[in-house]
Design a protein around this motif. Structure first.
Motif, short mmCIF file in Angstrom:
data_model
loop_
_atom_site.label_atom_id
_atom_site.label_comp_id
_atom_site.label_asym_id
_atom_site.label_seq_id
_atom_site.Cartn_x
_atom_site.Cartn_y
_atom_site.Cartn_z
N PRO A 119 -2.52 4.32 8.74
CA PRO A 119 -1.32 5.16 8.62
C PRO A 119 -0.09 4.54 9.27
O PRO A 119 1.02 4.67 8.76
CB PRO A 119 -1.71 6.46 9.33
CG PRO A 119 -3.19 6.48 9.33
CD PRO A 119 -3.61 5.04 9.38
N GLY A 120 -0.28 3.86 10.37
CA GLY A 120 0.85 3.20 11.02
C GLY A 120 1.44 2.09 10.17
O GLY A 120 2.66 1.93 10.08
N ALA B 299 1.20 1.96 6.90
CA ALA B 299 1.85 2.61 5.76
C ALA B 299 3.26 3.07 6.13
O ALA B 299 4.20 2.94 5.34
CB ALA B 299 1.02 3.80 5.28
N TYR B 300 3.41 3.58 7.34
CA TYR B 300 4.73 3.99 7.83
C TYR B 300 5.67 2.78 7.91
O TYR B 300 6.83 2.85 7.49
CB TYR B 300 4.57 4.66 9.19
CG TYR B 300 5.86 5.08 9.83
CD1 TYR B 300 6.56 6.18 9.36
CD2 TYR B 300 6.39 4.37 10.89
CE1 TYR B 300 7.75 6.57 9.95
CE2 TYR B 300 7.58 4.74 11.48
CZ TYR B 300 8.26 5.84 11.01
OH TYR B 300 9.44 6.22 11.58
N LEU B 301 5.17 1.66 8.44
CA LEU B 301 6.00 0.46 8.52
C LEU B 301 6.35 -0.06 7.13
O LEU B 301 7.46 -0.56 6.91
CB LEU B 301 5.28 -0.62 9.32
CG LEU B 301 5.16 -0.36 10.82
CD1 LEU B 301 4.36 -1.48 11.48
CD2 LEU B 301 6.53 -0.24 11.45
N ALA C 289 6.73 1.80 4.48
CA ALA C 289 7.75 2.71 3.96
C ALA C 289 9.11 2.36 4.54
O ALA C 289 10.12 2.35 3.81
CB ALA C 289 7.38 4.16 4.28
N LEU C 290 9.16 2.07 5.83
CA LEU C 290 10.43 1.67 6.44
C LEU C 290 10.94 0.36 5.85
O LEU C 290 12.15 0.19 5.63
CB LEU C 290 10.27 1.53 7.95
CG LEU C 290 10.12 2.83 8.74
CD1 LEU C 290 9.94 2.52 10.22
CD2 LEU C 290 11.31 3.73 8.53
N THR D 169 10.19 2.96 -1.28
CA THR D 169 9.49 3.55 -0.13
C THR D 169 8.01 3.72 -0.44
O THR D 169 7.14 3.35 0.36
CB THR D 169 10.11 4.90 0.24
OG1 THR D 169 11.50 4.71 0.50
CG2 THR D 169 9.43 5.51 1.44
N ALA E 188 4.86 1.58 1.31
CA ALA E 188 3.80 2.30 2.01
C ALA E 188 2.44 2.01 1.39
O ALA E 188 1.46 1.74 2.10
CB ALA E 188 4.09 3.79 2.01
N ALA F 195 -0.71 -0.03 3.17
CA ALA F 195 -1.90 0.79 3.37
C ALA F 195 -3.10 0.19 2.65
O ALA F 195 -4.21 0.14 3.20
CB ALA F 195 -1.66 2.22 2.90
#
Length: 95
Positions: free
Chosen positions: A29-30, A32-34, A36-37, A73, A77, A81
């Protein structure tokens, strides 16, 4: 002679292989967040380029901007992921 942290980490490696205890799963999840950013950053740079060149579409500009922003985005992600998921599966099979 006292070993420093660098010496200890190097002494745990033998013949270029990392010991199994140092291999951990990645935080999916971390990542995936990066991703997306990163996608947001790339989409923003793309839109700044569009604006600087004067190449924005005349009709439905909001749909164009937000569509590309959403797509970049989501793609960023999903890419990180999936990459982390594949890597975690390969690591868990070796352990």
């Amino acid at each position: 002679m006292r070993l420093t942290n660098v010496d200890r980490s190097c002494s745990s490696m033998s013949f270029g292989r990392i010991e199994r205890k140092t291999i951990r799963e990645w935080n999916t999840p971390g990542l995936a967040y990066l991703g997306a950013l990163g996608g947001i950053g790339l989409a923003t740079a793309h839109h700044i380029h569009h604006m600087s060149v004067g190449d924005l579409p005349e009709h439905s500009i909001g749909l164009h901007i937000f569509g590309e922003l959403f797509g970049a985005t989501l793609a960023g992600a999903l890419a990180l992921a999936v990459f982390a998921g594949i890597r975690n599966r390969l690591v868990s099979r070796r352990a």
